[in-house]
Design an enzyme around this catalytic site. Structure first.
Site, short mmCIF file in Angstrom:
data_model
loop_
_atom_site.label_atom_id
_atom_site.label_comp_id
_atom_site.label_asym_id
_atom_site.label_seq_id
_atom_site.Cartn_x
_atom_site.Cartn_y
_atom_site.Cartn_z
N SER A 28 0.83 -1.19 0.00
CA SER A 28 0.00 0.00 0.00
C SER A 28 0.87 1.25 0.00
O SER A 28 1.97 1.25 0.56
CB SER A 28 -0.87 -0.01 1.27
OG SER A 28 -1.47 1.23 1.46
N LYS A 79 2.33 -3.63 6.68
CA LYS A 79 2.62 -3.75 5.23
C LYS A 79 4.12 -3.60 4.99
O LYS A 79 4.72 -4.33 4.21
CB LYS A 79 1.84 -2.69 4.43
CG LYS A 79 0.34 -2.92 4.39
CD LYS A 79 -0.02 -4.12 3.55
CE LYS A 79 -1.51 -4.39 3.51
NZ LYS A 79 -1.89 -5.64 2.87
N TYR A 92 -1.37 -0.34 10.68
CA TYR A 92 -1.66 -1.02 9.40
C TYR A 92 -0.48 -0.88 8.44
O TYR A 92 0.01 -1.86 7.88
CB TYR A 92 -2.95 -0.42 8.81
CG TYR A 92 -3.17 -0.74 7.34
CD1 TYR A 92 -3.45 -2.04 6.93
CD2 TYR A 92 -3.10 0.26 6.36
CE1 TYR A 92 -3.65 -2.34 5.57
CE2 TYR A 92 -3.30 -0.03 5.02
CZ TYR A 92 -3.57 -1.32 4.63
OH TYR A 92 -3.76 -1.60 3.30
P1 NAD Z 1 -11.05 -6.49 1.35
O1 NAD Z 1 -11.22 -6.39 2.83
O2 NAD Z 1 -12.23 -6.24 0.49
O3 NAD Z 1 -10.40 -7.89 0.97
C1 NAD Z 1 -9.60 -8.63 1.85
C2 NAD Z 1 -10.16 -10.03 1.91
O4 NAD Z 1 -9.37 -10.81 2.80
C3 NAD Z 1 -11.60 -10.06 2.45
O5 NAD Z 1 -12.39 -10.85 1.57
C4 NAD Z 1 -11.48 -10.75 3.81
O6 NAD Z 1 -12.62 -11.51 4.13
C5 NAD Z 1 -10.23 -11.59 3.61
N1 NAD Z 1 -9.51 -11.88 4.85
C6 NAD Z 1 -9.20 -11.04 5.85
N2 NAD Z 1 -8.51 -11.70 6.80
C7 NAD Z 1 -8.37 -12.98 6.38
C8 NAD Z 1 -7.76 -14.14 6.92
N3 NAD Z 1 -7.16 -14.10 8.12
N4 NAD Z 1 -7.80 -15.29 6.22
C9 NAD Z 1 -8.43 -15.33 5.02
N5 NAD Z 1 -9.04 -14.28 4.46
C10 NAD Z 1 -9.01 -13.10 5.13
O7 NAD Z 1 -9.86 -5.48 0.98
P2 NAD Z 1 -9.36 -5.00 -0.44
O8 NAD Z 1 -9.68 -3.54 -0.55
O9 NAD Z 1 -9.77 -5.93 -1.50
O10 NAD Z 1 -7.79 -5.10 -0.19
C11 NAD Z 1 -7.05 -6.24 -0.54
C12 NAD Z 1 -5.64 -6.05 -0.06
O11 NAD Z 1 -5.10 -4.86 -0.62
C13 NAD Z 1 -5.51 -5.89 1.45
O12 NAD Z 1 -4.36 -6.59 1.87
C14 NAD Z 1 -5.32 -4.41 1.64
O13 NAD Z 1 -4.56 -4.12 2.80
C15 NAD Z 1 -4.57 -4.01 0.39
N6 NAD Z 1 -4.78 -2.62 0.00
C16 NAD Z 1 -6.04 -2.15 -0.21
C17 NAD Z 1 -6.23 -0.82 -0.56
C18 NAD Z 1 -7.62 -0.28 -0.77
O14 NAD Z 1 -7.80 0.93 -0.78
N7 NAD Z 1 -8.65 -1.10 -0.99
C19 NAD Z 1 -5.14 0.02 -0.72
C20 NAD Z 1 -3.86 -0.49 -0.52
C21 NAD Z 1 -3.69 -1.83 -0.17
C1 UD1 Z 2 -6.64 5.63 3.55
C2 UD1 Z 2 -5.62 5.24 4.58
C3 UD1 Z 2 -4.47 4.51 3.88
C4 UD1 Z 2 -5.00 3.30 3.11
C5 UD1 Z 2 -6.07 3.76 2.13
C6 UD1 Z 2 -6.71 2.63 1.40
C7 UD1 Z 2 -5.79 6.89 6.39
C8 UD1 Z 2 -5.12 8.00 7.08
N1 UD1 Z 2 -5.17 6.43 5.29
O1 UD1 Z 2 -5.98 6.43 2.60
O2 UD1 Z 2 -3.53 4.11 4.83
O3 UD1 Z 2 -3.96 2.67 2.39
O4 UD1 Z 2 -7.09 4.49 2.85
O5 UD1 Z 2 -7.43 1.79 2.27
O6 UD1 Z 2 -6.83 6.40 6.83
N2 UD1 Z 2 -11.92 11.89 3.22
C9 UD1 Z 2 -12.87 12.79 3.64
N3 UD1 Z 2 -13.97 12.30 4.29
C10 UD1 Z 2 -14.16 10.96 4.52
C11 UD1 Z 2 -13.18 10.05 4.08
C12 UD1 Z 2 -12.06 10.56 3.44
O7 UD1 Z 2 -12.73 13.99 3.45
O8 UD1 Z 2 -15.18 10.60 5.14
C13 UD1 Z 2 -10.74 12.42 2.51
C14 UD1 Z 2 -9.43 12.11 3.19
O9 UD1 Z 2 -9.09 13.11 4.11
C15 UD1 Z 2 -8.47 12.06 1.98
C16 UD1 Z 2 -9.36 11.53 0.85
O10 UD1 Z 2 -10.69 11.78 1.26
O11 UD1 Z 2 -8.06 13.34 1.64
C17 UD1 Z 2 -9.18 10.05 0.58
O12 UD1 Z 2 -9.38 9.35 1.81
P1 UD1 Z 2 -9.42 7.75 1.87
O13 UD1 Z 2 -10.34 7.24 0.83
O14 UD1 Z 2 -9.69 7.36 3.28
O15 UD1 Z 2 -7.98 7.31 1.42
P2 UD1 Z 2 -6.55 7.71 2.02
O16 UD1 Z 2 -6.65 8.73 3.07
O17 UD1 Z 2 -5.66 8.06 0.88
#
Ligand code: NAD
Ligand code: UD1
Length: 366
Positions: A137, A165, A161
């Site tokens: 991430s 990572k 978190y």
């Molecule tokens: P998500 O929560 O939708 O998907 C994660 C999946 O993992 C879920 O289906 C959950 O049920 C499963 N899971 C959690 N713990 C588990 C365990 N112990 N054993 C088996 N399954 C388990 O999240 P996502 O948005 O699809 O994210 C996927 C990955 O990408 C995550 O590792 C997250 O940290 C990373 N990531 C997500 C974002 C984002 O904004 N969505 C950004 C950066 C990184």
């Molecule tokens: C957040 C996490 C980041 C994670 C990412 C994806 C924090 C500080 N960072 O990132 O670690 O990898 O999600 O899961 O939580 N915002 C609002 N109102 C809201 C929600 C968000 O104004 O209710 C704003 C935030 O201040 C930011 C932007 O929207 O400026 C995006 O926010 P968000 O979607 O939560 O993503 P990140 O902050 O980039």
């Protein structure tokens, strides 16, 4: 047939990537404990793939279970063998991902994210599977500056978190036998093939509207919140601060379509399969920044929906700007984002309006 184990397959990014790989001809072992997802997403993947029932049975095995369960993981590798197949690679999405929660439940985050990955890697090594694409991430960079972030920038997470990572990235580079955790491409003397993909802000949904983001609890992220306000599930959006040093005072982020992210996984996996043992650490983002107010405006232009909002205080741990420099991903896996912010808004809204309550919709067709 190429055989891949996908952990966290039912989740937001996992489901889109699973569908893409299914359509590309892979055989998939889809593992999830459904702690933050619904098994319905997996039914929908099968349906969207347009495979016959027999083909689905041949090409998808669903395993309900936890990545911390070593014997379950080992059984999964053995099941593949008993079917005359070998799992040769893993895409590892499973994990906990809520930043706020990670402060309250730091131990759970270390146990699931770091402990779970360790268990997975042990099972892989035991079964001679040394290729993994890992969900990292942008959060590993910590507080960012005005500049776009490049992989060689310092890794300095500011929440538990992000710390998990960063720790997993280090574990993976150690296993690969590499010295650096900030070099985009390094040879792996130990023979592993590893890609750590640092996603920026994945958003949107599959264009069919059949799969999308369906967080179990109140979403933390902006894009699902905008959609839920749009559909009337929430009264209004609170914008966290209008005094940031940005064009309009609201936070700037790099929103990238979830299908582009899915394609990034396929590109990374295909590259790893072809190459000598290497360890890649790559940003997946567009390189284009959008403020919260700009996103609300583009959402309105793309969907016709006006989002009610109010300004509130800054959120702890937020930064003004988080923007990827995506050039290394283009160089090493030939990936760049193709879809626009309007595509993200249109596809996300299509998913939200087709499934106002997510997969739990009482009117669900499944
Ligand atoms: P998500 O929560 O939708 O998907 C994660 C999946 O993992 C879920 O289906 C959950 O049920 C499963 N899971 C959690 N713990 C588990 C365990 N112990 N054993 C088996 N399954 C388990 O999240 P996502 O948005 O699809 O994210 C996927 C990955 O990408 C995550 O590792 C997250 O940290 C990373 N990531 C997500 C974002 C984002 O904004 N969505 C950004 C950066 C990184
Ligand atoms: C957040 C996490 C980041 C994670 C990412 C994806 C924090 C500080 N960072 O990132 O670690 O990898 O999600 O899961 O939580 N915002 C609002 N109102 C809201 C929600 C968000 O104004 O209710 C704003 C935030 O201040 C930011 C932007 O929207 O400026 C995006 O926010 P968000 O979607 O939560 O993503 P990140 O902050 O980039």
């Amino acid at each position: 047939m190429r055989c891949v184990l996908i952990t966290g397959a039912a989740g937001f990014i996992g489901s889109h990537t699973s569908l893409l790989l299914l359509n590309a001809g892979y055989k998939l072992f889809l593992l999830d404990n459904f702690s933050n997802s619904s098994p319905i997403s997996l039914n929908r993947i099968a349906r969207l793939s347009k495979l016959s029932n027999n083909e689905v049975k041949e090409r998808i095995s669903i395993i309900k279970g936890d990545i911390r369960n070593l014997s379950l993981l080992e059984r999964t590798f053995l099941t593949a063998k008993s079917q005359g197949e070998k799992i040769t690679s893993v895409i590892h999405f499973a994990g906990l991902k809520a930043v706020g929660e990670s402060f309250e439940k730091a131990l759970d985050y270390w146990e699931t994210n770091v402990g779970g990955t360790l268990t997975l890697l042990k099972a892989m090594e035991k079964n001679d599977c040394r290729t993994i694409v890992f969900s990292s991430s942008a959060t590993v960079y910590g507080q960012s500056t005005q500049d776009s972030l490049i992989e060689t920038d310092p890794v300095s997470p500011i929440n538990p978190y992000g710390a998990t990572k960063a720790a997993i990235e280090r574990m993976l580079t150690n296993i690969a036998g590499c010295n650096s955790h900030t070099t985009p491409k390094q040879k792996s003397p130990s023979g592993w093939r590893i890609a750590c993909l640092r996603y920026f802000n994945p958003a949107g949904a599959h264009p069919s509207g059949e799969i999308g983001e369906d967080p179990r609890n109140i979403p933390n992220n902006l894009f699902p919140l905008i959609n839920q306000v749009g559909v009337g599930r929430r009264e209004s959006l609170t914008i966290f601060g209008n005094d940031w040093p940005t064009i309009d005072g609201t936070g700037i982020r790099d929103y990238v379509h979830v299908m582009d992210i899915a394609e990034g996984h396929k590109a990374a996996l295909d590259m790893l399969m072809l190459s000598e043992p290497i360890c890649l650490i790559l940003n997946l983002g567009t390189g284009k920044g959008t403020s919260v107010l700009e996103l609300i405006e583009i959402f309105k232009l793309s969907t016709g929906i006006e989002i009610k909002y109010k300004f509130g205080p800054r959120r702890m741990g937020d930064s003004a700007i988080s923007l990827a420099n995506p050039k290394e991903a283009l160089k090493y896996i030939n990936w760049k984002s193709k879809r626009t912010l309007s595509d993200i808004c249109r596809d996300g809204w299509n998913w939200q309006t087709s499934n106002p309550k997510g997969y739990d919709d009482a009117y669900s067709k499944d």
